[in-house]
Design a protein around this motif. Structure first.
Motif, PDB file in Angstrom:
ATOM      1  N   TRP A 191       0.803  -1.217   0.000  1.00  0.00           N
ATOM      2  CA  TRP A 191       0.000   0.000   0.000  1.00  0.00           C
ATOM      3  C   TRP A 191       0.842   1.276   0.000  1.00  0.00           C
ATOM      4  CZ3 TRP A 191      -2.032  -4.449   2.163  1.00  0.00           C
ATOM      5  CH2 TRP A 191      -3.325  -4.799   1.767  1.00  0.00           C
ATOM      6  N   LYS A 192       2.162   1.159  -0.187  1.00  0.00           N
ATOM      7  CA  LYS A 192       3.017   2.345  -0.125  1.00  0.00           C
ATOM      8  C   LYS A 192       2.695   3.326  -1.255  1.00  0.00           C
ATOM      9  CE  LYS A 192       6.365   4.790   1.584  1.00  0.00           C
ATOM     10  NZ  LYS A 192       6.033   6.028   0.840  1.00  0.00           N
ATOM     11  N   GLU A 193       2.482   2.822  -2.465  1.00  0.00           N
ATOM     12  CA  GLU A 193       2.163   3.709  -3.586  1.00  0.00           C
ATOM     13  C   GLU A 193       0.849   4.441  -3.335  1.00  0.00           C
ATOM     14  OE1 GLU A 193       1.409   3.612  -8.435  1.00  0.00           O
ATOM     15  OE2 GLU A 193       1.996   1.789  -7.363  1.00  0.00           O
ATOM     16  N   LEU A 194      -0.127   3.724  -2.783  1.00  0.00           N
ATOM     17  CA  LEU A 194      -1.403   4.372  -2.470  1.00  0.00           C
ATOM     18  C   LEU A 194      -1.214   5.446  -1.410  1.00  0.00           C
ATOM     19  CD1 LEU A 194      -4.474   4.638  -2.618  1.00  0.00           C
ATOM     20  CD2 LEU A 194      -4.624   2.804  -0.908  1.00  0.00           C
ATOM     21  N   GLU A 195      -0.366   5.186  -0.430  1.00  0.00           N
ATOM     22  CA  GLU A 195      -0.095   6.182   0.611  1.00  0.00           C
ATOM     23  C   GLU A 195       0.441   7.473  -0.011  1.00  0.00           C
ATOM     24  OE1 GLU A 195       1.726   5.532   4.838  1.00  0.00           O
ATOM     25  OE2 GLU A 195       3.380   5.789   3.412  1.00  0.00           O
ATOM     26  N   ASP A 196       1.364   7.340  -0.951  1.00  0.00           N
ATOM     27  CA  ASP A 196       1.930   8.522  -1.608  1.00  0.00           C
ATOM     28  C   ASP A 196       0.864   9.281  -2.392  1.00  0.00           C
ATOM     29  OD1 ASP A 196       4.388   7.819  -0.572  1.00  0.00           O
ATOM     30  OD2 ASP A 196       5.056   6.814  -2.407  1.00  0.00           O
ATOM     31  N   ARG A 197       0.003   8.552  -3.095  1.00  0.00           N
ATOM     32  CA  ARG A 197      -1.053   9.204  -3.865  1.00  0.00           C
ATOM     33  C   ARG A 197      -2.075   9.869  -2.949  1.00  0.00           C
ATOM     34  NH1 ARG A 197      -2.520   5.051  -8.864  1.00  0.00           N
ATOM     35  NH2 ARG A 197      -0.375   4.647  -9.535  1.00  0.00           N
ATOM     36  N   ALA A 198      -2.390   9.198  -1.853  1.00  0.00           N
ATOM     37  CA  ALA A 198      -3.364   9.755  -0.918  1.00  0.00           C
ATOM     38  C   ALA A 198      -2.832  11.019  -0.250  1.00  0.00           C
ATOM     39  CB  ALA A 198      -3.720   8.713   0.136  1.00  0.00           C
ATOM     40  N   ARG A 199      -1.545  11.068   0.004  1.00  0.00           N
ATOM     41  CA  ARG A 199      -0.953  12.272   0.582  1.00  0.00           C
ATOM     42  C   ARG A 199      -1.073  13.445  -0.379  1.00  0.00           C
ATOM     43  NH1 ARG A 199       4.479   9.665   3.397  1.00  0.00           N
ATOM     44  NH2 ARG A 199       3.447   9.056   5.351  1.00  0.00           N
ATOM     45  N   ALA A 200      -0.821  13.198  -1.653  1.00  0.00           N
ATOM     46  CA  ALA A 200      -0.935  14.262  -2.640  1.00  0.00           C
ATOM     47  C   ALA A 200      -2.380  14.720  -2.769  1.00  0.00           C
ATOM     48  CB  ALA A 200      -0.416  13.765  -3.990  1.00  0.00           C
ATOM     49  N   HIS A 201      -3.304  13.778  -2.736  1.00  0.00           N
ATOM     50  CA  HIS A 201      -4.720  14.110  -2.822  1.00  0.00           C
ATOM     51  C   HIS A 201      -5.154  14.914  -1.599  1.00  0.00           C
ATOM     52  CE1 HIS A 201      -8.951  13.509  -3.949  1.00  0.00           C
ATOM     53  NE2 HIS A 201      -9.181  13.229  -2.679  1.00  0.00           N
ATOM     54  N   HIS A 202      -4.702  14.482  -0.412  1.00  0.00           N
ATOM     55  CA  HIS A 202      -5.069  15.148   0.840  1.00  0.00           C
ATOM     56  C   HIS A 202      -4.524  16.573   0.887  1.00  0.00           C
ATOM     57  CE1 HIS A 202      -6.102  15.499   5.080  1.00  0.00           C
ATOM     58  NE2 HIS A 202      -4.856  15.823   5.356  1.00  0.00           N
ATOM     59  N   ALA A 203      -3.316  16.772   0.367  1.00  0.00           N
ATOM     60  CA  ALA A 203      -2.678  18.083   0.432  1.00  0.00           C
ATOM     61  C   ALA A 203      -3.405  19.125  -0.404  1.00  0.00           C
ATOM     62  CB  ALA A 203      -1.223  17.978  -0.012  1.00  0.00           C
ATOM     63  N   THR A 204      -4.105  18.682  -1.433  1.00  0.00           N
ATOM     64  CA  THR A 204      -4.780  19.625  -2.326  1.00  0.00           C
ATOM     65  C   THR A 204      -6.289  19.671  -2.096  1.00  0.00           C
ATOM     66  OG1 THR A 204      -5.003  17.927  -4.038  1.00  0.00           O
ATOM     67  CG2 THR A 204      -3.032  19.310  -4.104  1.00  0.00           C
ATOM     68  N   ALA A 205      -6.777  18.959  -1.060  1.00  0.00           N
ATOM     69  CA  ALA A 205      -8.216  18.927  -0.807  1.00  0.00           C
ATOM     70  C   ALA A 205      -8.722  20.290  -0.374  1.00  0.00           C
ATOM     71  CB  ALA A 205      -8.527  17.886   0.271  1.00  0.00           C
ATOM     72  N   ALA A 206      -9.950  20.594  -0.749  1.00  0.00           N
ATOM     73  CA  ALA A 206     -10.573  21.871  -0.380  1.00  0.00           C
ATOM     74  C   ALA A 206     -10.892  21.877   1.099  1.00  0.00           C
ATOM     75  CB  ALA A 206     -11.838  22.073  -1.193  1.00  0.00           C
ATOM     76  N   PRO A 207     -10.999  23.072   1.718  1.00  0.00           N
ATOM     77  CA  PRO A 207     -11.389  23.153   3.126  1.00  0.00           C
ATOM     78  C   PRO A 207     -12.711  22.438   3.363  1.00  0.00           C
ATOM     79  CG  PRO A 207     -10.662  25.286   2.312  1.00  0.00           C
ATOM     80  CD  PRO A 207     -10.762  24.396   1.122  1.00  0.00           C
ATOM     81  N   ASP A 208     -12.832  21.828   4.539  1.00  0.00           N
ATOM     82  CA  ASP A 208     -14.002  21.006   4.822  1.00  0.00           C
ATOM     83  C   ASP A 208     -15.246  21.857   5.035  1.00  0.00           C
ATOM     84  OD1 ASP A 208     -15.511  18.727   5.436  1.00  0.00           O
ATOM     85  OD2 ASP A 208     -15.215  19.088   7.583  1.00  0.00           O
ATOM     86  N   ASP A 209     -16.318  21.541   4.300  1.00  0.00           N
ATOM     87  CA  ASP A 209     -17.611  22.180   4.509  1.00  0.00           C
ATOM     88  C   ASP A 209     -18.662  21.131   4.853  1.00  0.00           C
ATOM     89  OD1 ASP A 209     -17.841  20.830   2.159  1.00  0.00           O
ATOM     90  OD2 ASP A 209     -18.570  22.527   0.980  1.00  0.00           O
ATOM     91  N   GLY A 210     -18.173  20.007   5.350  1.00  0.00           N
ATOM     92  CA  GLY A 210     -19.050  18.883   5.621  1.00  0.00           C
ATOM     93  C   GLY A 210     -19.028  17.858   4.514  1.00  0.00           C
ATOM     94  N   GLN A 211     -18.586  18.254   3.308  1.00  0.00           N
ATOM     95  CA  GLN A 211     -18.559  17.330   2.186  1.00  0.00           C
ATOM     96  C   GLN A 211     -17.489  16.253   2.357  1.00  0.00           C
ATOM     97  OE1 GLN A 211     -20.783  17.165  -0.151  1.00  0.00           O
ATOM     98  NE2 GLN A 211     -21.882  19.028   0.424  1.00  0.00           N
ATOM     99  N   GLY A 212     -16.468  16.543   3.161  1.00  0.00           N
ATOM    100  CA  GLY A 212     -15.409  15.572   3.364  1.00  0.00           C
ATOM    101  C   GLY A 212     -15.700  14.560   4.457  1.00  0.00           C
ATOM    102  N   THR A 213     -16.856  14.650   5.080  1.00  0.00           N
ATOM    103  CA  THR A 213     -17.228  13.729   6.148  1.00  0.00           C
ATOM    104  C   THR A 213     -17.448  12.321   5.598  1.00  0.00           C
ATOM    105  OG1 THR A 213     -18.339  15.500   7.369  1.00  0.00           O
ATOM    106  CG2 THR A 213     -18.947  13.240   7.928  1.00  0.00           C
ATOM    107  N   LEU A 214     -16.928  11.329   6.291  1.00  0.00           N
ATOM    108  CA  LEU A 214     -17.226   9.940   5.981  1.00  0.00           C
ATOM    109  C   LEU A 214     -17.133   9.145   7.277  1.00  0.00           C
ATOM    110  CD1 LEU A 214     -17.948   7.693   4.072  1.00  0.00           C
ATOM    111  CD2 LEU A 214     -15.524   7.450   3.483  1.00  0.00           C
ATOM    112  N   CYS A 215     -18.279   8.761   7.799  1.00  0.00           N
ATOM    113  CA  CYS A 215     -18.291   7.973   9.023  1.00  0.00           C
ATOM    114  C   CYS A 215     -19.456   6.995   8.981  1.00  0.00           C
ATOM    115  CB  CYS A 215     -18.349   8.854  10.272  1.00  0.00           C
ATOM    116  SG  CYS A 215     -19.677  10.061  10.296  1.00  0.00           S
ATOM    117  N   GLY A 216     -19.321   5.916   9.703  1.00  0.00           N
ATOM    118  CA  GLY A 216     -20.349   4.888   9.687  1.00  0.00           C
ATOM    119  C   GLY A 216     -20.427   4.172  11.013  1.00  0.00           C
ATOM    120  N   ARG A 217     -21.593   3.645  11.304  1.00  0.00           N
ATOM    121  CA  ARG A 217     -21.828   2.926  12.552  1.00  0.00           C
ATOM    122  C   ARG A 217     -22.774   1.759  12.273  1.00  0.00           C
ATOM    123  NH1 ARG A 217     -20.119   2.438  17.916  1.00  0.00           N
ATOM    124  NH2 ARG A 217     -19.599   4.643  17.856  1.00  0.00           N
TER     125      ARG A 217
END
Length: 268
Positions: A191-217
């Protein structure tokens, strides 16, 4: 520090010394889902994305014992460790949702577990927001029913060999794919390659307005998932979906899902 007895107590195991059998696995699986939430903000994203180099003891303390939860990379990793300690034959598997492949361009966006019992293979997943299976699924061609929902594994050949689509449907909904995977044992470093891609994606994500929420129960007969402003509740195979517009209600829902208090936001 990771502690098997503390882990078992936290997820509500009361059956004495656990045996590595199917009945125990079913109980541990569902109790884990009901006790520990899926929470994309719970672990590994506040200071960057950590999928491979994970401090398991710290995640155990905060994600499990303190109930903050986490994603598949924390929850399934710790459950894998628990099952190994209890004597189960387990291996890691990788999967991808359609959205994950679109965002990260990889088929190993998700991490979950395979257990082998008496020659039969079982899918084990306590790190998916839902809706999905609440108890382990047998790797077979039969349609399996859990709490009003049906599940099936659809096999297909592609250039990488045999792939399997895990599909689900409720009482009045059509078959839909939860994720696609291969029965290929994985190692952490896959999963190392995915980690690198996810970091790049996370760094450019827009400020949270609730759209970035993901939770489950998970509850006794179903699940609730809040993805952005979209709330999906499944009870006994019956689904309700709506968009949450009010910010205060959105926050109450997040709190309800993370604390496991369904009355807090009318989820009961």
């Amino acid at each position: 520090m990771f502690d098997v007895d503390a882990y078992l107590g936290r997820i509500g195991w009361t059956g004495g010394a656990p045996r590595p059998d199917l009945a125990t696995l079913r109980t541990l699986h569902k109790q884990h889902l009901m006790t520990v939430p899926y929470n994309v903000a719970g672990q590994g994203f506040a200071d960057g994305v950590h999928l491979v180099d994970v401090d398991e003891d710290e995640v155990f303390r905060t994600g499990i014992m303190e109930g903050l939860g986490g994603t598949c990379f924390q929850l399934n990793r710790l459950f894998f460790r628990l099952l190994s300690a209890l004597g189960y034959e387990v291996s890691l598997l990788a999967a991808s949702t359609a959205e994950g492949r679109e965002n990260f361009g990889t088929e190993i966006e998700h991490m979950f577990v395979r257990a082998v019992l008496d020659g039969e293979e079982w899918l084990v997943d306590v790190g998916y927001p839902g809706p999905s299976y609440l108890e382990p699924l047998r790797v077979s061609d039969e349609v399996q029913t859990q709490y009003g929902c049906q599940y099936r594994l659809v096999r297909k050949d592609d250039e990488g060999g045999e792939a399997i689509a895990l599909q689900r449907r409720g009482r009045v909904t059509r078959w839909g794919t939860v994720y696609t995977f291969r029965l290929q044992a994985r190692q952490w470093h896959d999963w190392k390659e995915l980690e690198d891609r996810a970091r790049a994606h996370h760094a450019t994500a827009a400020p949270d307005d609730g759209q970035g929420t993901l939770c489950g129960r998970t509850f006794a007969d179903g699940q609730a998932v809040l993805k952005g402003r979209r709330l999906l509740v499944v009870r006994d195979g019956r689904e309700r979906v709506r968009t949450v517009v009010d910010d205060a209600e959105h926050q109450r829902l997040v709190t309800a899902l993370l604390t496991g208090d369904p009355d807090l936001a009318g989820l009961a």
